[in-house]
Scaffold this motif. Structure first.
Motif, mmCIF file in Angstrom:
data_model
loop_
_atom_site.group_PDB
_atom_site.id
_atom_site.type_symbol
_atom_site.label_atom_id
_atom_site.label_comp_id
_atom_site.label_asym_id
_atom_site.label_seq_id
_atom_site.Cartn_x
_atom_site.Cartn_y
_atom_site.Cartn_z
ATOM 1 N N VAL A 64 -2.020 4.465 -14.748
ATOM 2 C CA VAL A 64 -2.244 3.122 -14.067
ATOM 3 C C VAL A 64 -1.228 2.690 -13.492
ATOM 4 C CG1 VAL A 64 -2.967 0.566 -14.523
ATOM 5 C CG2 VAL A 64 -3.796 2.314 -15.785
ATOM 6 N N LEU A 65 -1.554 2.539 -12.154
ATOM 7 C CA LEU A 65 -0.105 2.073 -11.110
ATOM 8 C C LEU A 65 -0.439 0.704 -10.445
ATOM 9 C CD1 LEU A 65 0.326 5.612 -9.175
ATOM 10 C CD2 LEU A 65 1.465 4.804 -11.404
ATOM 11 N N ASN A 66 0.551 -0.131 -10.772
ATOM 12 C CA ASN A 66 0.119 -1.658 -10.321
ATOM 13 C C ASN A 66 1.422 -2.065 -9.557
ATOM 14 O OD1 ASN A 66 0.770 -4.416 -10.207
ATOM 15 N ND2 ASN A 66 -1.168 -4.591 -11.355
ATOM 16 N N ILE A 67 1.388 -2.295 -8.173
ATOM 17 C CA ILE A 67 2.411 -2.642 -7.289
ATOM 18 C C ILE A 67 2.887 -4.050 -7.194
ATOM 19 C CG2 ILE A 67 2.323 -0.304 -6.028
ATOM 20 C CD1 ILE A 67 1.488 -2.189 -3.733
ATOM 21 N N GLY A 68 2.674 -4.649 -8.324
ATOM 22 C CA GLY A 68 2.813 -6.269 -8.313
ATOM 23 C C GLY A 68 4.547 -6.458 -8.288
ATOM 24 N N THR A 69 5.235 -5.899 -8.958
ATOM 25 C CA THR A 69 6.731 -5.996 -8.760
ATOM 26 C C THR A 69 7.341 -4.826 -8.534
ATOM 27 O OG1 THR A 69 6.848 -5.861 -11.284
ATOM 28 C CG2 THR A 69 6.775 -8.189 -10.295
ATOM 29 N N LEU A 70 7.873 -4.655 -7.489
ATOM 30 C CA LEU A 70 8.427 -3.264 -7.124
ATOM 31 C C LEU A 70 10.037 -3.207 -6.838
ATOM 32 C CD1 LEU A 70 6.168 -2.628 -4.147
ATOM 33 C CD2 LEU A 70 6.037 -1.415 -6.396
ATOM 34 N N THR A 71 10.537 -1.997 -7.279
ATOM 35 C CA THR A 71 11.923 -1.540 -6.869
ATOM 36 C C THR A 71 11.665 -0.261 -6.355
ATOM 37 O OG1 THR A 71 12.321 -0.508 -8.898
ATOM 38 C CG2 THR A 71 12.804 -3.068 -8.910
ATOM 39 N N ASP A 72 12.623 0.220 -5.509
ATOM 40 C CA ASP A 72 12.711 1.495 -5.076
ATOM 41 C C ASP A 72 12.531 2.516 -6.113
ATOM 42 O OD1 ASP A 72 12.921 0.601 -2.464
ATOM 43 O OD2 ASP A 72 15.033 0.767 -2.448
ATOM 44 N N ASP A 73 13.136 2.376 -7.327
ATOM 45 C CA ASP A 73 13.056 3.314 -8.442
ATOM 46 C C ASP A 73 11.473 3.318 -9.126
ATOM 47 O OD1 ASP A 73 15.665 4.271 -8.443
ATOM 48 O OD2 ASP A 73 16.131 2.747 -10.051
#
Length: 114
Positions: A64-73
């Motif tokens: 499961v991938l959720n891009i709600g809070t992102l950093t480059d890492d």
């Protein structure tokens, strides 16, 4: 078979198989996601460190991938885990939160799906 019967069968399968579900998800929903998966009978793990995501997804039943809070890492971890999951035909669920709102989110979503 109607939708309700299919949903009941799928829930029964999850409870029988107790799959490990590898999550790289945002801080806002992390606890809710873990609790929902536990209630369904799955075994959630929240693992986003770049040096462990491929190993973790190698024995997961879903990613499961959720891009709600992102950093480059985190984006790099999602891409890496997604590639490994695709190689081994592990189901992937992508929640492209806010995709289209900013360049970071849009490019992250595009990187993950390519």
């Amino acid at each position: 078979m109607d939708l309700q019967e299919r949903a009941a069968q799928n829930l029964e399968l999850v409870r029988e198989q107790k799959p490990l579900v590898h999550n790289i998800t945002n801080f806002v929903v992390m606890n809710y996601t873990a609790n929902a998966l536990l209630a369904a009978g799955a075994s959630p793990v929240m693992a986003h460190a770049p040096n462990e995501v491929q190993e973790m997804v190698s024995f997961a039943g879903a990613l499961v991938l959720n891009i709600g809070t992102l950093t480059d890492d985190w984006v790099a971890s999602m891409v890496s885990a997604g590639k490994k999951a695709t190689e081994q035909e592990t189901p992937i669920i992508l929640d492209p939160v806010g995709s289209g709102a900013t360049r970071l989110r849009t490019s992250a979503a595009k990187s993950i799906i390519h």
